[in-house]
Every structure is written in structure tokens, then in C-alpha cells.
Design a protein around this motif. Structure first.
Motif, PDB file in Angstrom:
ATOM      1  N   GLU A   8     -10.308   2.578  -3.761  1.00 21.65           N
ATOM      2  CA  GLU A   8     -10.604   1.234  -4.250  1.00 21.65           C
ATOM      3  C   GLU A   8     -10.920   1.259  -5.745  1.00 21.65           C
ATOM      4  OE1 GLU A   8     -11.065  -2.925  -3.888  1.00 21.65           O
ATOM      5  OE2 GLU A   8     -10.139  -1.413  -2.623  1.00 21.65           O
ATOM      6  N   LEU A  43       0.902   4.026  -2.657  1.00 18.04           N
ATOM      7  CA  LEU A  43      -0.292   4.845  -2.868  1.00 18.04           C
ATOM      8  C   LEU A  43      -0.417   5.968  -1.838  1.00 18.04           C
ATOM      9  CD1 LEU A  43      -2.823   1.959  -3.558  1.00 18.04           C
ATOM     10  CD2 LEU A  43      -1.564   3.307  -5.229  1.00 18.04           C
ATOM     11  N   LYS A  45      -7.694   1.378  -7.591  1.00 19.12           N
ATOM     12  CA  LYS A  45      -6.985   0.098  -7.561  1.00 19.12           C
ATOM     13  C   LYS A  45      -7.614  -0.936  -8.498  1.00 19.12           C
ATOM     14  CE  LYS A  45      -6.911  -0.235  -2.999  1.00 19.12           C
ATOM     15  NZ  LYS A  45      -6.578  -0.747  -1.635  1.00 19.12           N
ATOM     16  N   GLU A  60       0.793  -1.227   0.000  1.00 15.30           N
ATOM     17  CA  GLU A  60       0.000   0.000   0.000  1.00 15.30           C
ATOM     18  C   GLU A  60       0.824   1.274   0.000  1.00 15.30           C
ATOM     19  OE1 GLU A  60      -3.224   0.179  -0.419  1.00 15.30           O
ATOM     20  OE2 GLU A  60      -3.353  -1.989  -0.478  1.00 15.30           O
ATOM     21  N   GLU A  63      -5.901  -2.585 -11.748  1.00  9.39           N
ATOM     22  CA  GLU A  63      -5.860  -4.042 -11.901  1.00  9.39           C
ATOM     23  C   GLU A  63      -6.425  -4.470 -13.253  1.00  9.39           C
ATOM     24  OE1 GLU A  63      -7.372  -8.121  -9.627  1.00  9.39           O
ATOM     25  OE2 GLU A  63      -8.052  -6.154  -8.935  1.00  9.39           O
ATOM     26  N   SER A  97     -10.094  -5.483  -5.205  1.00  5.25           N
ATOM     27  CA  SER A  97      -8.729  -5.591  -5.705  1.00  5.25           C
ATOM     28  C   SER A  97      -7.903  -6.516  -4.834  1.00  5.25           C
ATOM     29  CB  SER A  97      -8.068  -4.201  -5.762  1.00  5.25           C
ATOM     30  OG  SER A  97      -8.019  -3.625  -4.485  1.00  5.25           O
TER      31      SER A  97
END
Length: 284
Positions: free
Chosen positions: A126, A114, A129, A111, A133, A164
Motif C-alpha cells: 500500500e 504488481l 501504491k 493489480e 499515486e 490508493s
């Protein structure tokens, strides 16, 4: 005044012009090679240096190597300025990227990379992410280009079976709520403005019957700072970084691409149906 033989940038010691260059990159984050060369020329002129400013790639590399030795591993900023050639970007760029210490590798891969996106809410982060992805794993993306509308719909977390990857560092499920389409669009556009994501427009042929030609892909800041995060977090990537300073998309063969399209279209249909049955699951 006889300047004698001018010192080349590789012979310079770390000084004011290097500190000024670091400040430029702290503000701009990245620049094209042409703009980088122009900015360094301005700094040499500002400080009235007798040395010639770097002009070639080799000379720029030597100049920034002096900086990286000061600010990189064990340095003041834990960062480095490096050259990167990105597929789809017409000119090489020079950008400021994080340098990971050995003991930070695992944490940042989860993490920590980020940390500059802490201004996002848990749901907004989210969304970023799951969009990343989908782009890097080819989940609905073609050569790293994800349909913008599909990216917006990824904010309907309740209609997607999983979030994710990397649950060990995820925000609590209770804090992840569906995003209304308007909010998802605003967040994605803001991330584009900040160069975490990038908008591209594809040809009608490449759009292949979709409703628009607008696609979203990784921005330069993501390519610079999220390499470790992406490579550690996800398997079977459709992109790769080379140690030589290149970033490129790995194109699937036709059969794999066709199967991926079919699977993705089916998944989108199921999510849309679930969303209609459940009233969209959006915040009220």
C-alpha cells in the motif's frame, strides 16, 4: 574463409543468440543502450556467428523484433524488449516489459502488474501504491519528484483520509496497518534497489525551503511495467508515455504548481497534527 556478404540482424531467424539475449534481459530487466549493444556483441562472439552484430538503433530494433515475435503476444513469455527514452535518464534504455493480452487488460490494470511485488506485506504494498499515486498525480511531487520524507510519511495510513485508488482489488482495510518510519524507509530503499523507484537529488533552488534535497520518483521497472496500471487507475496524470517510446513529465504551469504546493503543504500539516494527537498510530 570467405564470409561473403554478411547477413544483417533483420534477416536472422529466431535462434540460440536470441534465446540467450532473452535470458540476459530476464536477469537484468533493463540496460542502457550502450550496455545492450555490448551484451549483444558478446553473444554474437560467443556463438561465433558470421553475421555482424547489430550496432545502430535500427539494427537493434530489427534484432529485438525477431525476439518479440517469439516471446510477445501469444508467445512464450508474454513480454517484449523495447527501447524507451526516459526524461531524467541520460541515455535510452532497452528493457523487458509485460505484454498484456486483450482479456488481461482490466485485471492487470487493477493489480496484476504488481504481481512481482508479492513479497511485500499488504501495508508495504500500500505504501508503494500511494507513493506512486503521489508521484504520477503531482500530489506533493514536482515534475515527478516527491520529497523522500513525505514519501515515508505516506505510510501513516490512519492519518490519511483515503488509501490508493481502485478499491475493488484492494487488500482488506484490516490488513493495512501504519508503518513505522524505519520500516517505510527500508521498504522504499529496497524498491529503489530493485528499480521500481529511483532516488534523485534536486538543487537548493528546486528544493524551495524543504529540509533536504532528496527526492523519489518512478524507477525504470515501474515505467516499463506499470503504464497500463497507472493510466487506467488514475486521472489527470502529470506524466505520459508516447507510442514512439518516450516517457516524460508534464510540467504544470506556475499557477497550478503554486496551488498544488499550497494544498499539499496544508494536507501534510493536517496529517502531522493528526499523527501527534493520535500518538503516531504506528505499529507496536
Amino acid at each position: 574463409v570467405d564470409r561473403g556478404s554478411p547477413l544483417r540482424p533483420r534477416e536472422m531467424e529466431y535462434g540460440d543468440v536470441h534465446r540467450a539475449a532473452v535470458q540476459v534481459f530476464l536477469v537484468k530487466k533493463h540496460m542502457s543502450e550502450r550496455d545492450t549493444s555490448a551484451e549483444i556483441r558478446k553473444l554474437f562472439s560467443m556463438y561465433q556467428l558470421q553475421q555482424d552484430p547489430p550496432t545502430s538503433v535500427k539494427e537493434l530494433s530489427a534484432f529485438f523484433n525477431v525476439i518479440n515475435e517469439e516471446i510477445g503476444h501469444g508467445g512464450t513469455n508474454h513480454a517484449e524488449i523495447k527501447r524507451l527514452t526516459i526524461e531524467g535518464v541520460p541515455e535510452p534504455i532497452w528493457g523487458l516489459a509485460q505484454v498484456l493480452l486483450e482479456e488481461e487488460q482490466d485485471a492487470v490494470a487493477k493489480e496484476g502488474a504488481l504481481k512481482e511485488l508479492r513479497w511485500l506485506s499488504p501495508s508495504q504494498l500500500e505504501l508503494f501504491k500511494v507513493v506512486v499515486e503521489s508521484i504520477v498525480k503531482g500530489g506533493g511531487a514536482r515534475n515527478g519528484k516527491l520529497d523522500f520524507n513525505k514519501a515515508v510519511n505516506l505510510g501513516r495510513f490512519s492519518s490519511i483520509k483515503r488509501r490508493s485508488g481502485g478499491d475493488d482489488e484492494e487488500a482488506p482495510v484490516s490488513s493495512i496497518k501504519d508503518l513505522k518510519s524505519e520500516e517505510a524507509v527500508q521498504i522504499l530503499e529496497r524498491l529503489v534497489e530493485l528499480d521500481w523507484l529511483r532516488i534523485v537529488y534536486v538543487s537548493d533552488a528546486e528544493a524551495r525551503g524543504t529540509h533536504n534535497n532528496k527526492r523519489i520518483t518512478l524507477g525504470i521497472r515501474s515505467i516499463l511495467d506499470l503504464r497500463k496500471y497507472i493510466e487506467t487507475r488514475y486521472d489527470q496524470l502529470c506524466c505520459e508515455w508516447t507510442n514512439g517510446g518516450d516517457f516524460k513529465w508534464i510540467a504544470p504551469n506556475d499557477d497550478e504548481e503554486e496551488n498544488a504546493d499550497k494544498e499539499n503543504n496544508g494536507a501534510i500539516g493536517k496529517r502531522a497534527s493528526s499523527s501527534r494527537e493520535g500518538g503516531g498510530g504506528q505499529d507496536t
